[in-house]
Scaffold this active site. Structure first.
Site: not given
Ligand code: R5P
Length: 312
Positions: A37-38, A95, A168, A191, A221
């Site tokens: 089941d994992g 995050r 950012d 951003k 990400d």
């Molecule tokens: C945000 O504050 C982080 O430093 C990254 O800029 C962010 O998590 C990147 O996410 P994604 O690649 O999905 O835009």
């Protein structure tokens, strides 16, 4: 005989092996299996009673990687390891580090609580989303910097017209430090995130025209932030864009976005994340030796502050 023992979970065994190898050692054997089941089952193959145990496990998705780490810590505690250090090259769920809207979790604190409750005595990690997360732990936490190894690569890119860009406002401090070491200008991209995984560039602060720009982020990400920033900088007159990030999360179509973007030349990443992509634009720089050094110094009760020497 040394009582230092290094073991690995399954999230990034290659990095764990390289960490052990950098110290002239092998990983101590463990067996980890899943029931039908994992559910996760694990066992230390060798006696770890009285040992100084370092468990290497990045906690990238799926969440089972984190659960596996907790189970390894619990098993080690019950097997009477003398000290248990969780070595978490990529620390996920960082995050969500504050209540930025009502009725949400602070997962970074939850994860810190769970690690401590499972029995970890200390934590070694790298480039937390925000360094203040260290304060969520009431056990010792050593926070390494990917910049220690990444900046060495960037010295090779030196140009008369170099600028470092933060994608950012939260990343300004890191970008400023890189800019200082590389004697480059600083650019800030304003951003906004209208919703999860969506990024919009509002303003660019600083001189970009004719500049070779290095965009620095803690992680990529979905690649949205990085690609949008790079394209905005190029449209504003930048000459070239190079990316740098510690944690190569690369979820969804991140790799396709990077591969397809004419704006992006090269992206330097570390191996905190298991390599799960193919792209001629991505260059991986290993943090294995840095973690190895941190483990050895921790074991010998030596200072690790000199590991931050290149840049903070
Ligand atoms: C945000 O504050 C982080 O430093 C990254 O800029 C962010 O998590 C990147 O996410 P994604 O690649 O999905 O835009």
């Amino acid at each position: 005989m040394s009582d230092l023992v290094i073991v690995s979970g399954r999230s990034n065994e290659t990095l764990a092996e390289n960490i052990a190898r950098s110290l002239g050692r092998n990983l101590s054997p463990v067996v980890i299996r899943n029931f039908s089941d994992g559910e996760i089952w694990m066992k230390y193959e060798e006696n770890i009673r009285g040992k100084d145990l370092f468990i290497v496990q990045s906690t990238n998705a799926p969440a089972e990687n984190f659960l596996e780490l907790l189970i390894m810590i619990d098993a080690a505690k019950r097997a009477s390891a003398k000290r248990i250090t969780a070595v978490i090259p990529y620390f996920a769920y960082a995050r969500q580090d504050r209540k930025d809207q009502p009725r949400v979790s602070i997962t970074a604190k939850l994860v810190a609580n769970l690690l401590t409750e499972a029995g970890a005595d200390r934590v070694i990690t790298m480039d937390l989303h925000t360094p203040q997360i260290q304060g969520f732990f009431d056990i010792p936490m050593d926070h390494l910097y990917g910049s220690t190894v990444l900046v060495k690569k960037l010295f090779e890119l030196r140009s008369e017209n170099l600028a470092i860009a933060s994608p950012d406002v939260g990343g300004i401090k890191t970008a400023r430090t890189y800019a200082k070491v590389l004697n480059a200008d600083l650019v800030v991209v304003d951003k906004r995130r209208p919703s999860h995984n969506v990024a919009e560039v509002m303003n660019i602060i600083g001189e970009v025209s004719g500049k070779d720009i290095i965009v620095i982020d803690d992680l990529i990400d979905t690649g949205t932030t990085f690609v949008k920033c790079s394209e905005a900088l190029l449209n504003a007159g930048a000459k070239s864009i190079t990316g740098v990030c510690t944690h190569a999360v690369f979820s969804g179509s991140a790799i396709e976005k990077i591969n397809q973007s004419d704006a992006i030349k090269t992206v330097y990443v570390t191996d905190t994340f298991p390599m799960h992509w193919e792209s001629s634009k991505i260059v991986t720089v290993s943090v294995a030796e840095l973690f190895g050094e941190a483990i050895e110094r921790t074991h010998n009760n030596a200072s690790i502050s000199s590991l931050f020497d290149i840049i903070r």
